[in-house]
Design an enzyme around this catalytic site. Structure first.
Site, PDB file in Angstrom:
ATOM      1  CB  THR A 182      -0.946  -0.008   1.214  1.00 25.09           C
ATOM      2  OG1 THR A 182      -1.648  -1.259   1.252  1.00 25.09           O
ATOM      3  CG2 THR A 182      -1.954   1.124   1.154  1.00 25.09           C
ATOM      4  CE1 TYR A 242       1.009  -9.285   2.163  1.00 24.70           C
ATOM      5  CE2 TYR A 242       2.667  -7.590   1.840  1.00 24.70           C
ATOM      6  CZ  TYR A 242       1.385  -8.039   1.686  1.00 24.70           C
ATOM      7  OH  TYR A 242       0.457  -7.246   1.051  1.00 24.70           O
ATOM      8  CE  LYS A 275      -0.736  -7.413   4.762  1.00 19.75           C
ATOM      9  NZ  LYS A 275      -0.206  -6.162   4.133  1.00 19.75           N
ATOM     10  CB  ILE A 321      -1.555  -5.608   8.201  1.00 20.54           C
ATOM     11  CG1 ILE A 321      -0.707  -6.145   9.362  1.00 20.54           C
ATOM     12  CG2 ILE A 321      -0.803  -4.496   7.472  1.00 20.54           C
ATOM     13  CD1 ILE A 321       0.588  -6.800   8.931  1.00 20.54           C
TER      14      ILE A 321
END
Length: 300
Positions: free
Chosen positions: A45, A140, A169, A210
């Protein structure tokens, strides 16, 4: 990892496409004041793929400095989970060492994109980075971006064999994966990386989120997570349902295109600027975002 609610921060740019450091600091302070436990600079992001090495490090530095100098409403300090992802292990390793040196609480490392490594390659990548630092490491998994998934056996092997790999994540979209990971290793911390599945992942053994939506609505994301942690799942579900339309609108185009425009429409950043190959959202998307923000009474 002593945090549960966090936002994957956007990186605001000026009109000349340089990083707007003042706006970045303001956004982080807003996260602090609205109840988030942690912030996550320079992830997907945060457009990390189009930042220079120097800019990437500076964003981590700003996040750490801001959190160090700004107390939360409970008089504590918001944690920093620094994004150190790259498709070059050597670059991730360099960023990881830098993040630890300047005071990051933990690091978030995405699987190498474009390279499409084997499972053994993924294992060696993460192991090498984790062994270069002492702070906790979060894996992740986002195969839609990277082209390869950290398979459950690989993730479990990393957790079991590398002491400071503490969490993952989960942005695979698979609740089956979440259930498997939690079943085999209760202490392996799972964080939702899919806003539309936040409640479901928390209910299935997750310990935090998150969030992209958290850039805009940190207070509601924090409330949802706190309710889930207290096993008030019905209340958490009510908040998740309340955010449903917003979650949907923020992913109609590639993240972070919609969230940056939404932040601009809400008056939270001056310029909804993007670096190529990302471009501004379509007229239809902007209209949808305006309608959605009006629905949530963010704008008139």
């Amino acid at each position: 990892m002593q945090f549960h609610s966090s936002s994957a921060l956007i990186t605001p740019f000026k009109k000349d496409l340089s990083v707007d450091e003042a706006a970045y600091e303001t956004l982080i302070k807003r996260q602090i004041f609205q109840g988030m436990d942690a912030c996550v600079p320079v992830g997907t992001t945060g457009e990390s793929a189009t930042l220079t090495h120097k800019e990437h490090m500076r964003c981590i530095e700003i996040a750490i400095e801001t959190c160090k100098n700004t107390k939360t409403p409970s008089n504590s300090r918001m944690k920093v989970l620094a994004g150190v992802g790259s498709n070059a292990t050597s670059e991730s390793l360099s960023l990881a060492k830098f993040a630890q040196k300047i005071g990051a609480d933990a690091i978030l490392c995405v699987s190498p994109y474009y390279n499409r490594p084997t499972q053994q390659g993924l294992f060696e990548h993460y192991k090498t980075i984790a062994q270069s630092v002492e702070i906790p490491v979060m894996l992740y998994d986002v195969p839609s971006r990277t082209g390869v998934s950290i398979e459950v056996p690989t993730a479990l092997k990393l957790f079991r064999e590398v002491p400071n790999i503490k969490a993952i994540k989960e942005a695979s979209g698979s609740l089956k994966r979440v259930t498997e990971l939690h079943y085999y290793e209760k202490d392996f911390k799972i964080f939702s990386g899919e806003d539309s599945l936040n409640h479901s992942i928390m209910f299935s053994g997750g310990c935090g989120v998150i969030s992209v939506t958290g850039n805009l609505m940190p207070n509601l994301i924090s409330q949802m997570v706190n309710c889930a942690l207290k096993q008030k799942y019905q209340q958490a579900l009510e908040i998740q349902n309340k955010l449903f339309c917003l979650h949907q609108a923020l992913f109609v185009e590639t993240n972070p295109i919609p969230i940056k425009m939404a932040m601009h429409l809400a008056g939270l950043i001056e310029n909804p600027s993007y670096r190529l190959p990302l471009v501004a959202p379509s007229k239809e998307t902007i209209q949808l975002l305006e309608k959605t923000l009006q629905q949530y009474e963010v704008i008139a």
